[in-house]
Design a protein around this motif. Structure first.
Motif, PDB file in Angstrom:
ATOM      1  N   THR A   1       3.317  -9.834  11.860  1.00  0.00           N
ATOM      2  CA  THR A   1       3.304  -9.633  13.321  1.00  0.00           C
ATOM      3  C   THR A   1       2.344 -10.938  13.911  1.00  0.00           C
ATOM      4  O   THR A   1       1.613 -11.239  13.530  1.00  0.00           O
ATOM      5  CB  THR A   1       3.206  -8.593  13.985  1.00  0.00           C
ATOM      6  OG1 THR A   1       1.626  -8.089  13.746  1.00  0.00           O
ATOM      7  CG2 THR A   1       3.707  -7.297  13.222  1.00  0.00           C
TER       8      THR A   1
ATOM      9  N   VAL B   1      -6.604   7.665  11.499  1.00  0.00           N
ATOM     10  CA  VAL B   1      -6.053   6.484  12.753  1.00  0.00           C
ATOM     11  C   VAL B   1      -5.842   6.831  13.960  1.00  0.00           C
ATOM     12  O   VAL B   1      -5.925   6.166  14.798  1.00  0.00           O
ATOM     13  CB  VAL B   1      -4.883   5.750  12.003  1.00  0.00           C
ATOM     14  CG1 VAL B   1      -3.547   6.888  12.210  1.00  0.00           C
ATOM     15  CG2 VAL B   1      -4.526   4.757  12.484  1.00  0.00           C
TER      16      VAL B   1
ATOM     17  N   SER C   1     -13.557 -10.051  11.231  1.00  0.00           N
ATOM     18  CA  SER C   1     -12.907 -10.528  10.117  1.00  0.00           C
ATOM     19  C   SER C   1     -13.929 -11.032   8.789  1.00  0.00           C
ATOM     20  O   SER C   1     -13.624 -12.097   8.051  1.00  0.00           O
ATOM     21  CB  SER C   1     -11.985 -11.883  10.388  1.00  0.00           C
ATOM     22  OG  SER C   1     -11.148 -11.426  11.285  1.00  0.00           O
TER      23      SER C   1
ATOM     24  N   ARG D   1      -2.599  -5.204   5.608  1.00  0.00           N
ATOM     25  CA  ARG D   1      -2.218  -6.555   6.132  1.00  0.00           C
ATOM     26  C   ARG D   1      -3.510  -7.613   6.247  1.00  0.00           C
ATOM     27  O   ARG D   1      -4.412  -7.060   6.510  1.00  0.00           O
ATOM     28  CB  ARG D   1      -1.307  -6.566   7.311  1.00  0.00           C
ATOM     29  CG  ARG D   1      -0.181  -5.955   7.137  1.00  0.00           C
ATOM     30  CD  ARG D   1       1.064  -5.943   8.409  1.00  0.00           C
ATOM     31  NE  ARG D   1       0.579  -5.205   9.429  1.00  0.00           N
ATOM     32  CZ  ARG D   1       1.297  -5.141  10.656  1.00  0.00           C
ATOM     33  NH1 ARG D   1       2.391  -5.633  10.711  1.00  0.00           N
ATOM     34  NH2 ARG D   1       0.589  -4.255  11.557  1.00  0.00           N
TER      35      ARG D   1
ATOM     36  N   ILE E   1      -5.039 -11.161   8.435  1.00  0.00           N
ATOM     37  CA  ILE E   1      -5.004 -11.324   9.792  1.00  0.00           C
ATOM     38  C   ILE E   1      -5.603 -13.073   9.750  1.00  0.00           C
ATOM     39  O   ILE E   1      -5.988 -13.427   9.054  1.00  0.00           O
ATOM     40  CB  ILE E   1      -6.232 -10.539  10.339  1.00  0.00           C
ATOM     41  CG1 ILE E   1      -6.167 -10.871  11.920  1.00  0.00           C
ATOM     42  CG2 ILE E   1      -7.807 -10.770   9.643  1.00  0.00           C
ATOM     43  CD1 ILE E   1      -7.264  -9.760  12.490  1.00  0.00           C
TER      44      ILE E   1
ATOM     45  N   ARG F   1      -0.940 -10.437  12.090  1.00  0.00           N
ATOM     46  CA  ARG F   1      -1.123  -9.669  10.859  1.00  0.00           C
ATOM     47  C   ARG F   1      -0.283 -10.252   9.651  1.00  0.00           C
ATOM     48  O   ARG F   1       0.915 -10.386  10.090  1.00  0.00           O
ATOM     49  CB  ARG F   1      -0.816  -8.085  11.193  1.00  0.00           C
ATOM     50  CG  ARG F   1      -1.604  -7.680  12.231  1.00  0.00           C
ATOM     51  CD  ARG F   1      -3.007  -7.326  11.728  1.00  0.00           C
ATOM     52  NE  ARG F   1      -3.879  -7.009  12.957  1.00  0.00           N
ATOM     53  CZ  ARG F   1      -5.421  -6.669  12.774  1.00  0.00           C
ATOM     54  NH1 ARG F   1      -5.529  -6.757  11.542  1.00  0.00           N
ATOM     55  NH2 ARG F   1      -5.955  -6.569  13.869  1.00  0.00           N
TER      56      ARG F   1
ATOM     57  N   GLU G   1     -15.820  -6.433  11.808  1.00  0.00           N
ATOM     58  CA  GLU G   1     -14.977  -6.566  13.315  1.00  0.00           C
ATOM     59  C   GLU G   1     -14.602  -7.910  13.572  1.00  0.00           C
ATOM     60  O   GLU G   1     -13.946  -8.272  14.513  1.00  0.00           O
ATOM     61  CB  GLU G   1     -15.510  -5.843  14.418  1.00  0.00           C
ATOM     62  CG  GLU G   1     -15.668  -4.213  13.961  1.00  0.00           C
ATOM     63  CD  GLU G   1     -14.293  -3.501  13.803  1.00  0.00           C
ATOM     64  OE1 GLU G   1     -13.391  -4.004  13.828  1.00  0.00           O
ATOM     65  OE2 GLU G   1     -14.416  -2.416  13.554  1.00  0.00           O
TER      66      GLU G   1
ATOM     67  N   MET H   1      -1.291  -0.068   5.153  1.00  0.00           N
ATOM     68  CA  MET H   1      -2.088  -0.189   6.391  1.00  0.00           C
ATOM     69  C   MET H   1      -1.668  -1.213   7.151  1.00  0.00           C
ATOM     70  O   MET H   1      -1.608  -2.360   6.561  1.00  0.00           O
ATOM     71  CB  MET H   1      -3.614  -0.260   5.912  1.00  0.00           C
ATOM     72  CG  MET H   1      -4.439  -0.439   7.086  1.00  0.00           C
ATOM     73  SD  MET H   1      -5.965   0.162   7.028  1.00  0.00           S
ATOM     74  CE  MET H   1      -6.418  -0.719   5.494  1.00  0.00           C
ATOM     75  N   GLY H   2      -1.233  -1.178   8.316  1.00  0.00           N
ATOM     76  CA  GLY H   2      -1.188  -2.340   9.150  1.00  0.00           C
ATOM     77  C   GLY H   2      -2.184  -3.157   9.459  1.00  0.00           C
ATOM     78  O   GLY H   2      -2.055  -4.363   9.664  1.00  0.00           O
ATOM     79  N   ALA H   3      -3.217  -2.437   9.413  1.00  0.00           N
ATOM     80  CA  ALA H   3      -4.641  -3.539   9.559  1.00  0.00           C
ATOM     81  C   ALA H   3      -5.181  -4.217   8.525  1.00  0.00           C
ATOM     82  O   ALA H   3      -4.423  -4.033   7.798  1.00  0.00           O
ATOM     83  CB  ALA H   3      -5.484  -2.182  10.330  1.00  0.00           C
TER      84      ALA H   3
ATOM     85  N   ASN I   1       5.513  -2.306  10.592  1.00  0.00           N
ATOM     86  CA  ASN I   1       4.138  -1.925  10.827  1.00  0.00           C
ATOM     87  C   ASN I   1       3.299  -2.159   9.562  1.00  0.00           C
ATOM     88  O   ASN I   1       2.152  -2.720   9.356  1.00  0.00           O
ATOM     89  CB  ASN I   1       3.794  -0.559  11.236  1.00  0.00           C
ATOM     90  CG  ASN I   1       2.500  -0.358  11.930  1.00  0.00           C
ATOM     91  OD1 ASN I   1       1.924   0.594  11.184  1.00  0.00           O
ATOM     92  ND2 ASN I   1       1.750  -1.219  12.278  1.00  0.00           N
TER      93      ASN I   1
ATOM     94  N   THR J   1      -3.687 -12.707  17.759  1.00  0.00           N
ATOM     95  CA  THR J   1      -3.945 -12.727  16.133  1.00  0.00           C
ATOM     96  C   THR J   1      -2.478 -12.540  15.577  1.00  0.00           C
ATOM     97  O   THR J   1      -1.762 -11.629  16.137  1.00  0.00           O
ATOM     98  CB  THR J   1      -4.845 -11.292  15.894  1.00  0.00           C
ATOM     99  OG1 THR J   1      -4.272 -10.157  16.593  1.00  0.00           O
ATOM    100  CG2 THR J   1      -6.254 -11.489  16.214  1.00  0.00           C
TER     101      THR J   1
ATOM    102  N   HIS K   1     -11.345   0.865  18.169  1.00  0.00           N
ATOM    103  CA  HIS K   1     -10.680  -0.203  19.025  1.00  0.00           C
ATOM    104  C   HIS K   1     -10.291   0.019  20.403  1.00  0.00           C
ATOM    105  O   HIS K   1      -9.640  -0.567  21.113  1.00  0.00           O
ATOM    106  CB  HIS K   1      -9.637  -0.938  18.074  1.00  0.00           C
ATOM    107  CG  HIS K   1     -10.018  -1.616  16.689  1.00  0.00           C
ATOM    108  ND1 HIS K   1      -9.652  -2.736  16.520  1.00  0.00           N
ATOM    109  CD2 HIS K   1     -10.989  -1.290  16.018  1.00  0.00           C
ATOM    110  CE1 HIS K   1     -10.445  -3.079  15.329  1.00  0.00           C
ATOM    111  NE2 HIS K   1     -11.321  -2.077  14.760  1.00  0.00           N
TER     112      HIS K   1
ATOM    113  N   GLY L   1     -11.559   1.910   6.254  1.00  0.00           N
ATOM    114  CA  GLY L   1     -10.264   1.959   5.808  1.00  0.00           C
ATOM    115  C   GLY L   1      -9.532   3.336   5.992  1.00  0.00           C
ATOM    116  O   GLY L   1      -9.115   4.078   5.219  1.00  0.00           O
ATOM    117  N   ALA L   2      -9.341   3.646   7.383  1.00  0.00           N
ATOM    118  CA  ALA L   2      -9.044   4.892   7.646  1.00  0.00           C
ATOM    119  C   ALA L   2      -7.677   5.509   7.215  1.00  0.00           C
ATOM    120  O   ALA L   2      -6.901   4.770   6.769  1.00  0.00           O
ATOM    121  CB  ALA L   2      -8.836   4.928   9.448  1.00  0.00           C
TER     122      ALA L   2
END
Lengths: 461, 461
Positions: free
Chosen positions: A301, A426, A159, A199, A201, A331, A157, A400-402, A296, A329, A431, A184-185
C-alpha cells in the motif's frame, strides 16, 4: 513437561507489583521520532536496564547508537539448552492529537481492567512480560529453563533505523537459536492467533514550494501556482481510480503468493462488517480485485500519514502558502526493496512537478522489507501449543499488515528466525489516542511465557 | 483650489505623533477570524472611537453587531458641500506563521523607514490617515471642507460578514454622495494607480471523515479509505489540466469583458519577470489562455488556503487519520453570485465522495460579489488628479484581484459608489509574515487626503 505451577502462582500473586512497574514505565515519555523527547527515551532505556538487573540478568548494558540506545542483558547458565533472543522496544509513538485523550497519555489510568497510556500496548506492557517471567524463575529456582539474551531497542517506531549495524557489531553477544519477540500484537482480542509474516515499510516526505513567501490569495490568486493545489494533484496521481498505486515499477518483482496461502487467508474466520464497525469506517476501501484481508496482508500500500499547508487555524486566512507537504509511507510485501521503492516514488514525484513550483522529496532512511517465518519452524509450533493451553483454543496463523523490521534484520544478520509472541492485541489503539493494554493480557502473557520457556528448556541439544 | 499648505505643513510636523499613534494601534491584536482575539478586536474598536473623538468628530459611536462592532462618527457642518463616507477597517489577519516574523507581529518595529507589524498596512495605517487629516482641518480651521461620515468595521478580514445589515439599518446616518475608502491597497510601489474594480469572494471548508479514530497505517492500511488520499483526489478534481476550475457551472453567466477593457489591461506597464521575482515564484501559473494580469484581475479563481490531516510534527507517525480537511476560497468576477458558487462547489464535492468516507462541506457565510466603479465617476477623476499632484505622475487605472466587499454593499444598499484612495501598496506583505507600512506613504497619504477633501469642498451643490 516442567511443572510451572509454582512460577505461575507467583506471577499471579505479583500482579499488583507488575502493574505498578508498568505504570512507572509508561509515565516516561519515550517518543523516539521527536527530538523534543530525547531525554524521555534515555530515561526509558535506564528504566529497562534497571528492571533487567532487578530480574537477576547478567551483563546488563545500555549501548549508545547513532540514534537511541539499545539495552541488552543475558543469562547463559543452561548449557545444552536452547538460547532465545528476546526482543522488544521501549520507545513509543507520539501522543498527538493530545486533545483526543481521555486521560493524559503519559500518566497511566486504569479503567475497566485496561491500563490507558501511550505505549501501554506497544510495546511497554508486552516487553515487561519476559523480564517479569525471568525474574520469577530466578527468584523461585535460581536459574532459567533456557539461555536468554534480551535486546530492547528505542527506535522501533522509527523503523529500527540503527538496529542493523548494532546487531551486526554484536553477533556474539546476540548468538541464539531464534528470536522470541514480545512485540507484534495479536490480531484480534476474540481469536487466538500467531503472526507468521509482516509487511515491510519505507517512508518519504514530499514538499512543494511555490512563491518565496505566503501571498494574499486575492492579490495574487491566478498569477502564481498554489503549492497546496500542486501537492493535491501530485498526491492524487499516486493511485489510480481502482485504488492501485500508479507509480511505474511499484509492483515489479513481487514474490508470487501461492494458492495455498490465498486459501489459508480465505479460511480464516473474519467478519468484515464487525471489523469495519470496530474501526468506525462506513465501508472498506482500497485496491480493487482483492479481499479486505488480502489488501491488508499480502498487497503493498501507499498511505498518506500527514498533509499540511497554509492556514489551518480557526476561521479563514486568504493565503497562497509558500509551501505544502505530505508524509507518505508504503507497506511492502516480499520482493519489494524499501530503498528501491522510495527511489521510484521520489523520481515519480520530482518528474511530475509542474512549472511554477519546486518539488523536493526527503527520502527517509531506515525502511524495512517484509518478513515471514518458515511454516515449519519449531519455535512457531511451540507458540501455538502454549497459546492453545493458555487461551483454550488453537490459534490461527495470521499475517500482519504492519512492520516489525527485526524479522528481516535478525534473519539476514544473525541467520535466525523470529517467533512473535506478543500479548498486545490490535484493537488496543496503539498509534492512536487512548492506547490501552488489557491487564488480563498482561497476566496471561506471563503465564504463557513461563510455559513457553519451560517447555523449550526440555529440548536439550 | 483651496490652499492646503498650512494643513500640509501641520500634518508633516505632526508625523512623529502620528507614527506613535499607529504604533499603539498595531499593538492591539484585533484578529477578527479567531475567537481567541475577541478582546483585541473590542479594544481596537475603542481605540478608533477615541481617535475620532480626539479629531473633533461628532456622534462617535461603537455599534455592536452579531459579529464585531462597527465604529461611526460624523461631521456635517458644511451645508451645500458634498458628503463623503470614509471607510476603513480596524481588524487584521492572523499573525501565523508566528515563527516567520523578524519582530513580534503585535509590537511595531521601524526598520528602513518601514513600520513592521500585523495590520500596519492592512488597514490600520491607511485608516488612521483620514482621521489625522480631519483632525488637522478641525484644529487649523475649526471645520472641514466637506461633510464627512466615518465607518470603520472590524470584520473586513472575514468578508465583512455583518456589515450589510448594519448599513441597511443606518441609511440616514451613512447618507453620503460616495464612499472614499482608506482600504484597497495601491497596486505597486513604483507606479501610481487607482483601483476601479475588485473581485468578489466566497469560502468553504471541506472535511473528509473515514474511520472513527486514527488507525495504525500498517495494521489497517489497504483495508479502509485514507481520508487524506480521498481529500487529495477531491481537491485535484477541482481544476482541470489547463488550470481552469472543473466544476460545472462555475463560469456560467460571467459578464462579458469588452475589448476595450482587455486592451486597457494590455496597455498597463507590467514586468512579469520582475513581479515573479518579487513574489519569489519561479514561473507564473494558472488558467491557460490568459495573461497573468487577466488571470489575476478578470478571471475567477479557486484557491486552497489551507490543508490539514494526520501527523504533521517532526519525524513520522504511521497513521491513517480519521479525517482531513481543506479551506477553499474563490475569487469571483462580475456575474458570479457568491452563494451560488459555494453551493455549486459543495454539491460537486459531496457528489464526488467515494465509498468508505463521509464528505461534508461547511459553507462559509459572508461572501461578496465583485465590484466596479463607473469609469466616469467624478470622485474617481478627482482621485487621479490629486494623486498626479502628490506623486508626480498620472496614475493608471487598475483592477484588484482581491476583494473589498464594501464596494458591492454600499452600491446595493446605499446606492453610492466607492472610490479607493488607499496608501498601502500591495508589496507590503499584509496577509503574510513581516507586514509593513511605508512611513513615506503614511505622510503622502495625509497630504493627498487633505488636498482631496479641500478640492471636493469647492464643488458646492
Amino acid at each position: 513437561m516442567s511443572d510451572t505451577a509454582a512460577i505461575e502462582a507467583k506471577l499471579k500473586a505479583d500482579q499488583p507489583r507488575h502493574v505498578d512497574i508498568l505504570k512507572r514505565f509508561v509515565a516516561i515519555p519515550s517518543v523516539s521520532t521527536d527530538p523534543a523527547y530525547r531525554q524521555g527515551v534515555a530515561d526509558a532505556a535506564a528504566f529497562v536496564a534497571g528492571r533487567l538487573r532487578e530480574a537477576g540478568m547478567g551483563e546488563v548494558a545500555i549501548h549508545p547508537t547513532d540514534g537511541h540506545p539499545v539495552v541488552t542483558a543475558s543469562w547463559r547458565g543452561a548449557p545444552g539448552a536452547p538460547t532465545v533472543l528476546v526482543y522488544g522496544h521501549y520507545d513509543v509513538q507520539p501522543p498527538d492529537p493530545a486533545e483526543a485523550w481521555r486521560s493524559p497519555p503519559f500518566a497511566a489510568e486504569i479503567r475497566d481492567g485496561r491500563l490507558y497510556a501511550r505505549g501501554a500496548s506497544d510495546d511497554k506492557g508486552p516487553m515487561l512480560i519476559p523480564i517479569a517471567v525471568a525474574e520469577a524463575f530466578m527468584q523461585a529456582d535460581g536459574r532459567l529453563p533456557v539461555n536468554m539474551v534480551f535486546l530492547f531497542e528505542g527506535e522501533e517506531e522509527v523503523s529500527s533505523a540503527h538496529l542493523e549495524p548494532f546487531v551486526a557489531a554484536h553477533r556474539d553477544l546476540l548468538k541464539a537459536d531464534f528470536t522470541l519477540s514480545a512485540d507484534g500484537a495479536q490480531w484480534r482480542a476474540d481469536l487466538p492467533s500467531v503472526t507468521v509474516a509482516s509487511r515491510g515499510i519505507c517512508a518519504l516526505e514530499v514538499t512543494v514550494r511555490g512563491p518565496g513567501k505566503d501571498l494574499h490569495s486575492g492579490r495574487h490568486g491566478g498569477a502564481v501556482a498554489n503549492p497546496i493545489q500542486v501537492l493535491a494533484r501530485l498526491m492524487a496521481g499516486l493511485h489510480d481510480d481502482a485504488g492501485a498505486v500508479a507509480v511505474r515499477g511499484f509492483y515489479d518483482g513481487l514474490d508470487p503468493v501461492s494458492e495455498a496461502e490465498v486459501a489459508a487467508i480465505a479460511a480464516i474466520p473474519f467478519d468484515e462488517a464487525a471489523y469495519l464497525k470496530e474501526v468506525g469506517a462506513p465501508e472498506g476501501a482500497g485496491e480493487a480485485g482483492y479481499t479486505l484481508l488480502q489488501r491488508n496482508w499480502i498487497r503493498p500500500t501507499l498511505e498518506f500519514n500527514g498533509v499540511h499547508g497554509g492556514y489551518t487555524g480557526a476561521g479563514k486566512k486568504t493565503v497562497i502558502p509558500k509551501e505544502a507537504s505530505a508524509k507518505i509511507t508504503c507497506r511492502l510485501v516480499p520482493g519489494q526493496d524499501p530503498a528501491r521503492i522510495v527511489d521510484l516514488l521520489a523520481r515519480h514525484l520530482e518528474a511530475a512537478a509542474p512549472p511554477g513550483v519546486r518539488v523536493s522529496v526527503k527520502r527517509e532512511t531506515g525502511g524495512a522489507p517484509a518478513y515471514a517465518i518458515p511454516a515449519d519452524h519449531p519455535g512457531l509450533a511451540l507458540s501455538e501449543d502454549v497459546l492453545e493451553g493458555v487461551l483454550g483454543r488453537r490459534p490461527v496463523r495470521v499475517r500482519m499488515g504492519a512492520t516489525i523490521p527485526i524479522g528481516d534484520i535478525f534473519k539476514r544478520v544473525l541467520g535466525i528466525d523470529t517467533v512473535f509472541f506478543s500479548f498486545a492485541t490490535v484493537d488496543e489503539d496503539y498509534h492512536a489516542p487512548n492506547e490501552f493494554f488489557r491487564l488480563s493480557s498482561y497476566q496471561a502473557g506471563m503465564i504463557a511465557w513461563a510455559r513457553y520457556l519451560a517447555r523449550l528448556g526440555e529440548r536439550r541439544g
